[in-house]
Design an enzyme around this catalytic site. Structure first.
Site, PDB file in Angstrom:
ATOM      1  N   GLY A  72      -8.144  48.657   0.673  1.00  0.00           N
ATOM      2  CA  GLY A  72      -6.704  48.409   0.677  1.00  0.00           C
ATOM      3  C   GLY A  72      -6.315  47.611   1.908  1.00  0.00           C
ATOM      4  CB  SER A  73      -3.038  47.089   3.465  1.00  0.00           C
ATOM      5  OG  SER A  73      -2.687  48.456   3.590  1.00  0.00           O
ATOM      6  N   GLY A 121      -6.170  51.165   6.423  1.00  0.00           N
ATOM      7  CA  GLY A 121      -7.442  51.430   7.117  1.00  0.00           C
ATOM      8  C   GLY A 121      -7.235  51.953   8.529  1.00  0.00           C
ATOM      9  CD  GLU A 159     -15.606  46.577   1.515  1.00  0.00           C
ATOM     10  OE1 GLU A 159     -15.121  45.479   1.863  1.00  0.00           O
ATOM     11  OE2 GLU A 159     -16.816  46.784   1.432  1.00  0.00           O
ATOM     12  CB  CYS A 168      -9.521  41.458  -0.657  1.00  0.00           C
ATOM     13  SG  CYS A 168     -10.929  41.545  -1.759  1.00  0.00           S
TER      14      CYS A 168
HETATM   15  P1  NAD Z   1      -2.548  49.604   0.064  1.00  0.00           P
HETATM   16  O1  NAD Z   1      -3.150  49.702   1.407  1.00  0.00           O
HETATM   17  O2  NAD Z   1      -1.075  49.663  -0.071  1.00  0.00           O
HETATM   18  O3  NAD Z   1      -3.102  50.816  -0.851  1.00  0.00           O
HETATM   19  C1  NAD Z   1      -4.478  50.986  -1.112  1.00  0.00           C
HETATM   20  C2  NAD Z   1      -4.758  52.431  -1.460  1.00  0.00           C
HETATM   21  O4  NAD Z   1      -4.633  53.244  -0.291  1.00  0.00           O
HETATM   22  C3  NAD Z   1      -3.788  53.045  -2.480  1.00  0.00           C
HETATM   23  O5  NAD Z   1      -4.518  53.878  -3.345  1.00  0.00           O
HETATM   24  C4  NAD Z   1      -2.846  53.850  -1.609  1.00  0.00           C
HETATM   25  O6  NAD Z   1      -2.226  54.923  -2.271  1.00  0.00           O
HETATM   26  C5  NAD Z   1      -3.799  54.356  -0.544  1.00  0.00           C
HETATM   27  N1  NAD Z   1      -3.192  54.717   0.758  1.00  0.00           N
HETATM   28  C6  NAD Z   1      -2.233  54.056   1.419  1.00  0.00           C
HETATM   29  N2  NAD Z   1      -2.005  54.647   2.616  1.00  0.00           N
HETATM   30  C7  NAD Z   1      -2.861  55.683   2.706  1.00  0.00           C
HETATM   31  C8  NAD Z   1      -3.130  56.672   3.697  1.00  0.00           C
HETATM   32  N3  NAD Z   1      -2.433  56.713   4.844  1.00  0.00           N
HETATM   33  N4  NAD Z   1      -4.097  57.583   3.465  1.00  0.00           N
HETATM   34  C9  NAD Z   1      -4.797  57.550   2.317  1.00  0.00           C
HETATM   35  N5  NAD Z   1      -4.581  56.658   1.329  1.00  0.00           N
HETATM   36  C10 NAD Z   1      -3.630  55.726   1.522  1.00  0.00           C
HETATM   37  O7  NAD Z   1      -3.132  48.278  -0.613  1.00  0.00           O
HETATM   38  P2  NAD Z   1      -2.702  47.552  -1.973  1.00  0.00           P
HETATM   39  O8  NAD Z   1      -1.366  46.928  -1.821  1.00  0.00           O
HETATM   40  O9  NAD Z   1      -2.936  48.457  -3.155  1.00  0.00           O
HETATM   41  O10 NAD Z   1      -3.834  46.405  -2.081  1.00  0.00           O
HETATM   42  C11 NAD Z   1      -3.757  45.187  -1.412  1.00  0.00           C
HETATM   43  C12 NAD Z   1      -4.556  45.220  -0.129  1.00  0.00           C
HETATM   44  O11 NAD Z   1      -5.899  45.642  -0.380  1.00  0.00           O
HETATM   45  C13 NAD Z   1      -4.699  43.843   0.501  1.00  0.00           C
HETATM   46  O12 NAD Z   1      -4.553  43.967   1.888  1.00  0.00           O
HETATM   47  C14 NAD Z   1      -6.113  43.421   0.129  1.00  0.00           C
HETATM   48  O13 NAD Z   1      -6.686  42.465   0.991  1.00  0.00           O
HETATM   49  C15 NAD Z   1      -6.822  44.732   0.202  1.00  0.00           C
HETATM   50  N6  NAD Z   1      -8.068  44.718  -0.564  1.00  0.00           N
HETATM   51  C16 NAD Z   1      -9.247  44.629   0.132  1.00  0.00           C
HETATM   52  C17 NAD Z   1     -10.444  44.562  -0.567  1.00  0.00           C
HETATM   53  C18 NAD Z   1     -11.752  44.429   0.157  1.00  0.00           C
HETATM   54  O14 NAD Z   1     -12.779  44.668  -0.452  1.00  0.00           O
HETATM   55  N7  NAD Z   1     -11.775  44.071   1.429  1.00  0.00           N
HETATM   56  C19 NAD Z   1     -10.450  44.619  -1.975  1.00  0.00           C
HETATM   57  C20 NAD Z   1      -9.227  44.725  -2.635  1.00  0.00           C
HETATM   58  C21 NAD Z   1      -8.036  44.777  -1.919  1.00  0.00           C
END
Ligand code: NAD
Length: 511
Positions: free
Chosen positions: A246-247, A251, A268, A302
């Site tokens: 995720g973002s 992380g 990731e 991503c």
């Molecule tokens: P996001 O960070 O909003 O959410 C991702 C996941 O994390 C969701 O399931 C969310 O509920 C969970 N989450 C959020 N905060 C959390 C916390 N504090 N504790 C535990 N879980 C939590 O991301 P998004 O908007 O769904 O996706 C887009 C982002 O993901 C972009 O930044 C993109 O670059 C990244 N991404 C990275 C990869 C990679 O492999 N590097 C792959 C796909 C997406």
């Protein structure tokens, strides 16, 4: 263009065929809608498709308990037998490729060929993991002591918690799960709250494979909800590895929390991926890779190309061609043949894109495109934006999850490399050059500092055979192919003494 009701029918049909538990879905269950609910929506219309039963911290704890019990059985199951479960999952994915792809288009807005491609990636990682189940090799090292043998063995690690993002709602789960299962680990999955139906579809297929292969119940569970559900998984000390996609913001929260309890994390996170175009590049090749990289999946990968670092001598030509490419991309119903531009995931993504473009104008950026397109639906379609900036500054240093390509020019290759590496993220990059010296420098120790670095190939569209992930604020994790499996296992170094003597290492004498 489909209506919300039409999309809901399509989704419910796919969920039925995938064998999703009726109790979890309003519209499939007879009687009352399940409570508490999470709304499943489509970015195509913005409308609510149905309600889905959500989970809470107690449900997460119960899933981890069941997974911990399953671990006792699964870690003793021979790895090739574990591989047979993943093989069956792969077969079911082939059978249901269209159903899962439809859910991906409905919930993430991906055009049909990209949605099918995402499921193909799942099938490919299953193939990879089945082979891996017979290749979890450890090394044997020469011992310095006579009559001794030194070796390394790899053992199952424990429960893996997978947290995933909306933009790869099924593939990222499979990268983790196929590999974790052959490594001997159960999985508890917290998918994005924006894509619960995709998650229920994947879980249903795996549950069917588990029943058929008599795998222990509890080996896999999906827990639905927003970040609180993810937090419960992150904080559970019985979860040995948290693999979170995720973002970078997410992380930053997850990494320290897992570290505080000495758990292992695989992160990731966001990317800010650049393409460098040099004077010797094949410009046609570069331009089509840039257009796909920046505009594919409406800039919501991503690995999307977000920065173009182009040599001043070819900049005008490349910019003109990319601009024409952006302007000619057909936008519309993701299910329709020939459509290449689907919607942004929601209004917040559209607002973030407009704010970034405004910020770019404020630092002297010239913006072409970026406006909302009317395709006859309530979702947020946008024309990909090309932004020429006088220097790499402002919004160019951050990831905006939308189709914006920032362009700056450079004069010499050292400058290009410096520009390339001076952002906080380090996921993917591409160099277009036919100069072997440039290519080798770019791949060398002072070259691109990203986890993925390509020559004459764009930033987007990785294969599962290689390890996937990036450096710096991208989190440092590696998933998928190569030796990424090691993150899912416990390494033990073993000394076996087959002599009658006690010999200490380094020649130490002790009585
Ligand atoms: P996001 O960070 O909003 O959410 C991702 C996941 O994390 C969701 O399931 C969310 O509920 C969970 N989450 C959020 N905060 C959390 C916390 N504090 N504790 C535990 N879980 C939590 O991301 P998004 O908007 O769904 O996706 C887009 C982002 O993901 C972009 O930044 C993109 O670059 C990244 N991404 C990275 C990869 C990679 O492999 N590097 C792959 C796909 C997406």
């Amino acid at each position: 263009m489909k209506t919300t009701a039409g999309l809901a029918d399509l989704a419910l049909g796919a969920l039925r065929r995938l064998g999703v538990d009726r109790e979890r879905i309003e519209g499939l269950a007879d009687g009352q809608p399940p409570r508490p609910t999470l709304a499943a929506r489509s970015p195509i219309t913005g409308g609510e498709l149905c309600g889905v039963r959500a989970d809470d911290a107690d449900a997460v704890a119960a899933a981890v308990t069941a997974a911990s019990e399953a671990f006792g059985v699964w870690r003793e199951t021979p790895a090739p037998v574990r591989g047979a479960l993943v093989k069956r999952l792969g077969e079911l994915l082939v059978e249901h490729q269209e159903d899962l792809a439809a859910l991906v288009s409905i919930e993430a807005g991906k055009i049909h060929s990209e949605a099918l491609g995402e499921v193909q990636e799942m099938i490919d990682i299953c193939d990879f993991a089945v082979g891996l189940s017979r290749q979890l090799y450890g090394r044997t090292m020469p011992s310095e002591r006579a009559g001794h043998r030194l070796q390394e063995t790899w053992q199952p690690l424990g429960v893996v918690g997978v947290i995933s993002a909306f933009n790869f709602p099924v593939a990222v789960w499979s990268w983790n799960t196929a590999v974790a299962l052959v490594c001997g680990d159960p999985v508890v999955w917290k998918p994005s709250e924006l894509t619960p139906l995709c998650a229920l579809g994947c879980d249903a297929l795996l549950q069917r494979a588990m029943r058929e292969r008599e795998a222990p119940a509890g080996l896999h569970a999906v827990v639905l909800g927003a970040r609180e559900v993810g937090e419960a998984l992150v904080d559970d000390a019985r979860v040995a590895l948290v693999s979170a996609t995720g973002s970078t913001r997410m992380g930053r929260e997850v990494g320290p929390r897992v570290a505080a309890r000495f758990g292992r994390s695989l992160l990731e996170l966001g990317g800010n991926n650049a393409v460098i175009v040099t004077p010797s590049a094949d410009l046609e090749q570069a331009v089509s890779s840039i257009v796909f990289g920046a505009a594919g999946t409406a800039g919501q990968r991503c690995t999307s190309t977000r920065r173009l670092l182009v040599h001043a001598s070819v900049a005008d030509e490349v910019v003109a061609k990319v601009t024409r490419g952006f302007a000619s991309l057909p936008a519309g119903d993701p299910f329709e043949d020939g459509v290449l531009l689907g919607p942004l995931v929601n209004e917040a993504a559209y607002e973030a894109m407009q704010a970034a473009l405004e910020q770019a104008r404020g630092v002297g950026g010239e913006v072409i495109g970026g406006e909302r397109i009317d395709v006859g639906a309530d979702g947020f379609w946008v024309r990909p934006a090309l932004v020429r900036l006088p220097a790499q500054t402002g919004p160019m240093l951050t990831e905006t999850f939308a189709p914006i390509l920032y362009v700056v020019t450079y004069q010499d290759f050292d400058e290009a490399l410096a520009l390339h590496n001076c952002v906080p993220q380090g996921l993917s990059s591409g160099l277009f050059s036919n100069d072997v010296r440039e290519a080798e420098r770019y791949l060398g120790p002072s070259g691109a500092d990203t986890g993925i670095a390509n020559v004459n190939a764009g930033t987007s569209g990785a294969e599962i055979g290689g390890a996937f992930g990036g450096e710096k604020e991208t989190g440092g994790g590696r998933e998928s192919g190569s030796d990424a499996w090691r993150a899912y296992m416990r390494r033990a170094t073993n000394t076996i003494n087959y002599s009658a003597a006690v010999q200490l290492a380094q020649g130490v004498a002790f009585g």
